[in-house]
Design a protein around this motif. Structure first.
Motif, PDB file in Angstrom:
ATOM      1  N   GLU A  71      29.163 -61.789  16.738  1.00  0.00           N
ATOM      2  CA  GLU A  71      29.219 -60.512  16.030  1.00  0.00           C
ATOM      3  C   GLU A  71      28.041 -59.613  16.393  1.00  0.00           C
ATOM      4  O   GLU A  71      28.147 -58.380  16.359  1.00  0.00           O
ATOM      5  CB  GLU A  71      29.257 -60.755  14.518  1.00  0.00           C
ATOM      6  CG  GLU A  71      29.643 -59.518  13.723  1.00  0.00           C
ATOM      7  CD  GLU A  71      30.066 -59.854  12.304  1.00  0.00           C
ATOM      8  OE1 GLU A  71      30.128 -58.917  11.481  1.00  0.00           O
ATOM      9  OE2 GLU A  71      30.347 -61.043  12.017  1.00  0.00           O
ATOM     10  N   THR A  72      26.919 -60.220  16.762  1.00  0.00           N
ATOM     11  CA  THR A  72      25.751 -59.428  17.182  1.00  0.00           C
ATOM     12  C   THR A  72      26.086 -58.622  18.427  1.00  0.00           C
ATOM     13  O   THR A  72      25.733 -57.439  18.535  1.00  0.00           O
ATOM     14  CB  THR A  72      24.546 -60.341  17.451  1.00  0.00           C
ATOM     15  OG1 THR A  72      24.255 -61.100  16.272  1.00  0.00           O
ATOM     16  CG2 THR A  72      23.332 -59.514  17.842  1.00  0.00           C
ATOM     17  N   THR A  73      26.751 -59.260  19.379  1.00  0.00           N
ATOM     18  CA  THR A  73      27.162 -58.564  20.598  1.00  0.00           C
ATOM     19  C   THR A  73      28.133 -57.441  20.266  1.00  0.00           C
ATOM     20  O   THR A  73      28.024 -56.330  20.795  1.00  0.00           O
ATOM     21  CB  THR A  73      27.821 -59.549  21.581  1.00  0.00           C
ATOM     22  OG1 THR A  73      26.886 -60.554  21.944  1.00  0.00           O
ATOM     23  CG2 THR A  73      28.308 -58.829  22.831  1.00  0.00           C
ATOM     24  N   PHE A  74      29.072 -57.702  19.377  1.00  0.00           N
ATOM     25  CA  PHE A  74      30.065 -56.689  19.004  1.00  0.00           C
ATOM     26  C   PHE A  74      29.396 -55.467  18.387  1.00  0.00           C
ATOM     27  O   PHE A  74      29.763 -54.321  18.691  1.00  0.00           O
ATOM     28  CB  PHE A  74      31.069 -57.288  18.015  1.00  0.00           C
ATOM     29  CG  PHE A  74      32.125 -56.308  17.561  1.00  0.00           C
ATOM     30  CD1 PHE A  74      33.283 -56.132  18.302  1.00  0.00           C
ATOM     31  CD2 PHE A  74      31.955 -55.574  16.399  1.00  0.00           C
ATOM     32  CE1 PHE A  74      34.261 -55.228  17.889  1.00  0.00           C
ATOM     33  CE2 PHE A  74      32.921 -54.663  15.978  1.00  0.00           C
ATOM     34  CZ  PHE A  74      34.078 -54.493  16.720  1.00  0.00           C
ATOM     35  N   ASN A  75      28.426 -55.694  17.520  1.00  0.00           N
ATOM     36  CA  ASN A  75      27.770 -54.587  16.813  1.00  0.00           C
ATOM     37  C   ASN A  75      26.709 -53.877  17.644  1.00  0.00           C
ATOM     38  O   ASN A  75      26.184 -52.848  17.232  1.00  0.00           O
ATOM     39  CB  ASN A  75      27.144 -55.094  15.509  1.00  0.00           C
ATOM     40  CG  ASN A  75      28.197 -55.497  14.491  1.00  0.00           C
ATOM     41  OD1 ASN A  75      29.237 -54.859  14.382  1.00  0.00           O
ATOM     42  ND2 ASN A  75      27.939 -56.566  13.752  1.00  0.00           N
ATOM     43  N   ASN A  76      26.388 -54.432  18.813  1.00  0.00           N
ATOM     44  CA  ASN A  76      25.416 -53.805  19.709  1.00  0.00           C
ATOM     45  C   ASN A  76      26.140 -52.856  20.654  1.00  0.00           C
ATOM     46  O   ASN A  76      26.880 -53.288  21.539  1.00  0.00           O
ATOM     47  CB  ASN A  76      24.661 -54.877  20.494  1.00  0.00           C
ATOM     48  CG  ASN A  76      23.628 -54.295  21.436  1.00  0.00           C
ATOM     49  OD1 ASN A  76      23.398 -53.077  21.476  1.00  0.00           O
ATOM     50  ND2 ASN A  76      22.990 -55.152  22.209  1.00  0.00           N
TER      51      ASN A  76
END
Length: 438
Positions: free
Chosen positions: A414-419
């Protein structure tokens, strides 16, 4: 070493510039040199055709090895048979669910708006269409009698089935299987590197494709079917911008706006090529590096989606069926509409992810409800442009399903998605080389 801080254009910007420049140049040549044989023979069918065909071929070149290798990698990592069955069940169920929604919305919109006019029908209408395969043939053809032949012919359903079986076998032969799995993982990395290189050609390929389209698309064909055209476009936009984001929010809780921002490159590729299969390398790269989907999920759901998830095609078939019925003054019952939903859903599974095949499968839907296949002649003039738009919708649906399923399987970052910047570095090979020298 002194490094310039000058901001470079991203891939999306370059593709948009290529599209706009291609359309403008095509319209300029068309209006400045109407019916000019030199422009037609040496520019439209010569230069632009060659550049566009090379770009499409470079993408298609990657499809079979990418699908086979990525599916083997993904399946071989799922050593638990129940997990593979669960993943496959979720994927197919989600795809069929979104297709049913697309068809229902399309048919309701066509019934309410009533785009067809009986004055358009003509006894002289002719349209030659290849015979659509029966549902029995579609099911039988899923199993390859020759896997190598399936690969040479690009039969995606057969390739997918063989790759899943092959990967499953690798995961169940112990140490020897692990060695083979490592080989396929390395091979997958090489193919993804080739994808990165090919993507650098995108702005030039898109420029040529759009220039040729502007020179060849007959604007006069919009006259009699303009209502049908804009209705299909409206339903496609509702599916892409309302239905998919809503499903993403409901099933994963993720931001639809962030998703739509990151899916732009894939949509542009799909719009330019009108082929889900040709866009597949870009879709997988985006899902993994921009969205944060684990490879073992993306390598399974996306190739499957490019083959069986054709929501955009289903929308066209739903609207076109009602439109043709209205043109010929044929009343459809609720049973007929239900039959259209079922048949078109199954037909979308058998629709190859290449340009123009939707019309062939539309013949199958029309025959199922007793409508004249000749009605296809009314919409063929605008179908090329609609094909481009609905392909963009198809790949959007594939990616939404992939993100939702990855989140449910705990294979999602999810960190990658929100970045918003995640994965951008992987898109520029030149930038990677430049950074390596610093």
């Amino acid at each position: 070493m002194i490094v310039s801080d000058k901001k470079q254009l991203g891939l999306t910007s370059k593709i948009l510039i290529g599209m706009a420049a291609g359309v403008l140049l095509g319209l300029l040549l068309r209006n400045t040199f109407p019916e000019n044989l030199f422009i037609k023979d040496y520019i439209t069918d010569g230069l632009f055709h060659v550049i566009g065909a090379i770009f499409i071929s470079s993408l298609k070149m990657l499809v079979v090895p990418l699908v086979f290798v990525s599916l083997v990698c993904g399946t071989s990592s799922l050593s638990d048979p129940s997990k593979l069955g669960r993943l496959g069940g979720k994927t197919i169920a989600f795809y069929l669910f979104t297709t049913a929604i697309a068809l229902t919305v399309a048919i309701l919109a066509a019934v309410v708006v009533h785009p067809g006019s009986a004055s358009l029908a003509s006894s002289t209408m002719e349209f030659s269409v290849k015979e659509a395969p029966s549902l029995a043939e579609v099911i039988i053809n899923i199993v390859p009698d020759n896997p190598v032949q399936a690969m040479t012919q690009g039969n995606m359903l057969q390739i997918i089935l063989f790759a899943v079986i092959f990967g499953f076998a690798i995961s169940h032969i112990g140490e020897r299987g692990e060695r083979i799995a490592l080989f396929f993982n390395d091979l997958n990395e090489i193919i993804m590197r080739v994808v990165t290189l090919v993507m650098q050609l995108a702005p030039y390929g898109v420029f040529a494709l759009m220039a040729k389209l502007s020179l060849t698309l007959g604007l006069e064909t919009f006259g009699s079917v303009v209502k049908y055209f804009f209705l299909v476009v409206a339903v496609l936009l509702v599916q892409a911008l309302v239905v998919y984001p809503a499903l993403l929010k409901i099933f994963s809780g993720l931001s639809p706006l962030m998703f739509l921002r990151k899916i732009r490159d894939v949509q542009l590729f799909a719009f330019s090529t009108a082929s889900s299969n040709a866009t597949l390398p870009v879709t997988i790269e985006t899902a993994e590096h921009r969205m944060g989907v684990d490879n073992k999920i993306a390598s399974f759901t996306l190739p499957l989606g490019a083959t069986i998830n054709m929501d955009g095609t289903a929308i066209m078939q739903g609207v076109a069926t009602v439109f043709i019925a209205q043109v010929f003054g044929i009343e459809l019952s609720l049973t007929d509409y239900a039959m259209v939903v079922v048949t078109a859903t199954l037909a979308s599974i058998g629709t190859a992810g290449v340009p123009g095949v939707g019309l062939i499968m539309l013949a199958m839907v029309l025959n199922q409800v007793g409508l004249p296949v000749e009605g296809i002649a009314l919409i063929i003039g605008v179908d090329r442009l609609l094909d481009m738009i609905r392909t963009a919708v198809n790949v959007t649906g594939d990616t939404v399903a992939t993100v939702v399923i990855a989140k449910s399987e705990g294979a999602f970052d999810e960190t990658t998605f929100n970045n918003s910047q995640a994965g951008k570095a992987a898109r520029s090979f030149e930038e990677q080389v430049r950074n390596a020298k610093i």
